[in-house]
Enzyme design. Structure first.
Site, short mmCIF file in Angstrom:
data_model
loop_
_atom_site.label_atom_id
_atom_site.label_comp_id
_atom_site.label_asym_id
_atom_site.label_seq_id
_atom_site.Cartn_x
_atom_site.Cartn_y
_atom_site.Cartn_z
N THR A 1 0.86 -1.18 0.00
CA THR A 1 0.00 0.00 0.00
C THR A 1 0.89 1.23 0.00
OG1 THR A 1 -1.74 -1.15 1.22
CG2 THR A 1 -1.81 1.25 1.22
N LYS B 1 -7.41 0.97 -2.70
CA LYS B 1 -6.96 0.42 -1.42
C LYS B 1 -6.97 1.49 -0.33
CE LYS B 1 -5.31 -2.31 1.68
NZ LYS B 1 -3.92 -2.66 1.83
#
Length: 278
Positions: free
Chosen positions: A101, A176
């Site tokens: 991420t 995300k």
């Protein structure tokens, strides 16, 4: 243009909490995996999983069909993908998959740097944990062109289902980050609900178990209930939540985007778990 041949020879950087079980599943699926191990213990663990342990990401990239990156932070993604010799070592026309991420702009910069040699980038952050990898049900938010997603789908299928195409490079990270902001906010709301329950004289463990059978049930609530306490759950996952929320805030600020009603819930999350010894 990417090679049309099957992707079998893989490099891997970031064989930690999430990466090591990915390596295990990739090897079991029949892939040749050269994985970076920075310490003797990590190299021993990788060898035990059937991978070839190497000391540098450049070594993992040599003659690879694709390299997968699963490090912890945006800074580490930049170190591995931009500050090393990775892109210079990868063969022309291969692929780079980033599971971390990170900032969407980081992935776009990597893709721009990789494009002149025909190296395609899959922006592929994940949702789930090691238990999902072991079960082959990790969720991947895949940002990239359709051909790249489909070419790499058989590789990702070793540990991921579903693999969800969400747009161009950068879109995977954006999805995300929204996912993480919402999940963290939900945990903040569960912590506030637990506080309200205590104020009303309800035992927190009893409350959390009961709510899971009501209309307020959610994955966030289930996670908290599994620990029996909102503060205990936040304490256990604080490192990951804080990292993700920080990235969400940085990206939103940089783009002039508003967190809106998510903000007070994230503030409640920030208060949860503070000072607990659980």
């Amino acid at each position: 243009m990417a090679h049309e041949s099957p992707v079998k020879r893989l490099g891997f950087a970031g064989a930690g909490r999430m990466g090591l079980p990915m390596v295990r599943r990739l090897v079991a699926a029949g892939h040749e995996v050269r994985a970076v191990g920075r310490t003797p213990d990590r190299r021993t663990a990788l060898t035990g999983e059937g991978a070839v342990a190497v000391g540098r990401v450049e070594d993992a990239a040599e003659e690879a069909d694709a390299v997968l990156v699963c490090v912890f932070t945006d800074r580490q993604v930049r170190e591995v993908c931009l500050d090393s010799g990775l892109l210079d070592t990868l063969p022309d026309g291969t692929a780079l998959v980033v599971h971390t991420t990170a900032n969407p702009r980081t992935l776009q910069e990597i893709a721009e740097r990789a494009a002149p040699r025909g190296i395609t980038v899959l922006d592929a952050p994940v949702s789930g944990g090691p238990h999902d990898i072991a079960a082959g049900r990790l969720t991947v938010f895949a940002g990239g062109d359709e051909a790249t997603v489909e070419r790499l789908r058989p590789v990702l299928a070793a540990y991921a289902d579903p693999v969800l195409p969400v747009g161009p490079v950068g879109a995977g990270q954006s999805v995300k980050l929204v996912n993480n902001a919402l999940f963290a906010a939900q945990i903040g709301l569960v912590a506030e609900a637990a506080r309200l329950g205590r104020d009303l004289g309800v035992d927190e463990t009893v409350l959390l178990a009961a709510l899971g059978h009501g209309s307020s049930a959610s994955r966030a609530l289930a996670g908290v209930a599994s620990r029996g306490s909102a503060d205990r759950f936040v304490t256990d996952v604080r490192e990951f939540l804080d990292k993700d929320v920080e990235v969400v805030r940085q990206v939103a600020d940089g783009l002039g985007a508003r967190l809106g009603a998510l903000e007070p819930a994230l503030a409640a999350l920030g208060r949860a778990g503070v000072g607990t010894d659980a």
